[in-house]
Design an enzyme around this catalytic site. Structure first.
Site, short mmCIF file in Angstrom:
data_model
loop_
_atom_site.label_atom_id
_atom_site.label_comp_id
_atom_site.label_asym_id
_atom_site.label_seq_id
_atom_site.Cartn_x
_atom_site.Cartn_y
_atom_site.Cartn_z
CE LYS A 77 -4.34 -1.84 1.45
NZ LYS A 77 -5.36 -2.12 2.39
NE ARG A 97 -7.49 -8.19 0.43
CZ ARG A 97 -7.17 -7.58 -0.73
NH1 ARG A 97 -6.08 -6.64 -0.36
NH2 ARG A 97 -7.85 -7.64 -1.79
N1 HH2 Z 1 -7.31 -3.80 0.88
C1 HH2 Z 1 -7.61 -3.90 -0.36
C2 HH2 Z 1 -8.90 -4.59 -0.92
N2 HH2 Z 1 -9.61 -5.39 -0.10
N3 HH2 Z 1 -9.84 -6.26 2.15
C3 HH2 Z 1 -9.70 -6.31 3.49
N4 HH2 Z 1 -10.25 -7.10 4.30
N5 HH2 Z 1 -8.56 -5.59 3.90
C4 HH2 Z 1 -7.74 -4.63 3.11
O1 HH2 Z 1 -6.63 -4.11 3.75
C5 HH2 Z 1 -8.05 -4.51 1.82
C6 HH2 Z 1 -9.21 -5.53 1.17
C7 HH2 Z 1 -6.81 -3.02 -1.30
O2 HH2 Z 1 -6.06 -3.67 -1.99
P1 HH2 Z 1 -5.89 -4.51 -3.50
O3 HH2 Z 1 -7.07 -5.49 -3.54
O4 HH2 Z 1 -4.38 -5.02 -3.70
O5 HH2 Z 1 -6.18 -3.54 -4.65
P2 HH2 Z 1 -7.21 -2.83 -5.04
O6 HH2 Z 1 -8.32 -2.45 -4.28
O7 HH2 Z 1 -6.81 -1.70 -5.95
O8 HH2 Z 1 -7.71 -3.93 -6.20
#
Ligand code: HH2
Length: 275
Positions: A200, A240
């Site tokens: 992040k 995660r």
């Molecule tokens: N962070 C993201 C998405 N979903 N769910 C939970 N429970 N906790 C988190 O910290 C979290 C999440 C954001 O990361 P990512 O899926 O890699 O990116 P994007 O939202 O751009 O798809």
């Protein structure tokens, strides 16, 4: 435990566009399972700051074939805020609903399917959440919110409720660090805690060398591992992450250090080992 991130999206902040093709997504999900992921988290809508919403039909079409193909091999969670997508994902084999909007409609679906549910804290919506987020007391507000929503979800029949402080969801780097520092407090409340720091933006800012721009998301592994180890050492039950193999190796170390022994190995061999 380790939850592997699988974004079937064109625009996720780190892996956007890499797994939009369902075959590549399934292959990556199976690779993460083989590398030790306990859960693969399948999402079809980016929640990065400024992301625009995806129509329901499009999100369903992205995630359902991937979930159906992975579910016989590994536990699958669905990362969605839409009830219709969650319902279809549960029918396709997902057994955990990861809902950054913490919405009653979604935990009720989890309850009636006998699935687990992750309550995530977010201030605002992805479109606007990083425009000047403010709190009087970030730790008290976020942990209070998680406890209240988790209790509601339990009262409405969800038997497996996770709580997640929502790192980066309407939070400055200082807010994120305060929440990470105080994680033992939310762990002490007794529910399993999930933490997502992987790659992040605040890690990029902290990892940047003086005068240099922040490293891009896929050059944030060391910072991601450091924050995952911190969370695990504070008692988080699951992290995660994008980098599953490296995080599993780190998790084994945290677990073994907590036990003070190598599982299954005779103690003298460990005690006598060379440094
Ligand atoms: N962070 C993201 C998405 N979903 N769910 C939970 N429970 N906790 C988190 O910290 C979290 C999440 C954001 O990361 P990512 O899926 O890699 O990116 P994007 O939202 O751009 O798809």
């Amino acid at each position: 435990m380790v939850m592997g991130v699988l974004n079937v999206t064109p625009d996720s902040f780190s892996d956007g566009g890499r797994y939009l093709d369902p075959d590549r997504a399934v292959e990556h999900g199976l690779d993460m399972a083989a590398a030790g992921a306990d859960v693969v988290d399948v999402g079809g809508e980016s929640s990065r700051p400024g992301a625009s919403p995806v129509p329901e039909a499009e999100e369903r079409a992205r995630v359902l074939p991937v979930i159906a193909a992975l579910a016989p091999h590994v536990r699958v969670s669905v990362d969605t805020c839409k009830a219709a997508v969650a319902e279809a994902a549960l029918a396709a084999g997902a057994s955990l609903v990861n809902d950054i909007s913490a919405s009653p409609e979604l935990w009720r679906l989890a309850a009636s399917a006998g699935a687990g549910y992750v309550v995530v804290h977010m201030q605002g919506t992805p479109a606007t959440m990083q425009r000047d987020p403010r709190y009087e007391d970030v730790v008290g507000e976020v942990f209070g919110f998680l406890a209240a929503r988790a209790a509601q979800a339990e009262a409405e029949g969800v038997r497996e409720v996770w709580v997640d402080p929502g790192i980066g969801f309407g939070k400055t780097p200082a807010h994120n660090l305060r929440l990470l520092r105080e994680l033992p407090r939310v762990v002490a409340a007794g529910r399993p805690v999930l933490v997502g720091t992987s790659r992040k933006g605040f890690l990029g800012l902290l990892a940047a060398r003086e005068g240099a721009p922040p490293p891009p998301p896929d050059e944030r592994l060391a910072a991601s591992l450091a924050s995952a180890v911190w969370a695990m050492a504070c008692g988080a039950s699951m992290v995660r992450v994008h980098d599953v193999a490296a995080t599993v190796q780190a998790a084994v170390l945290v677990g073994a250090t907590r036990l003070g022994e190598v599982r299954g190995a005779p103690q003298p061999a460990v005690d006598g080992a060379r440094p």
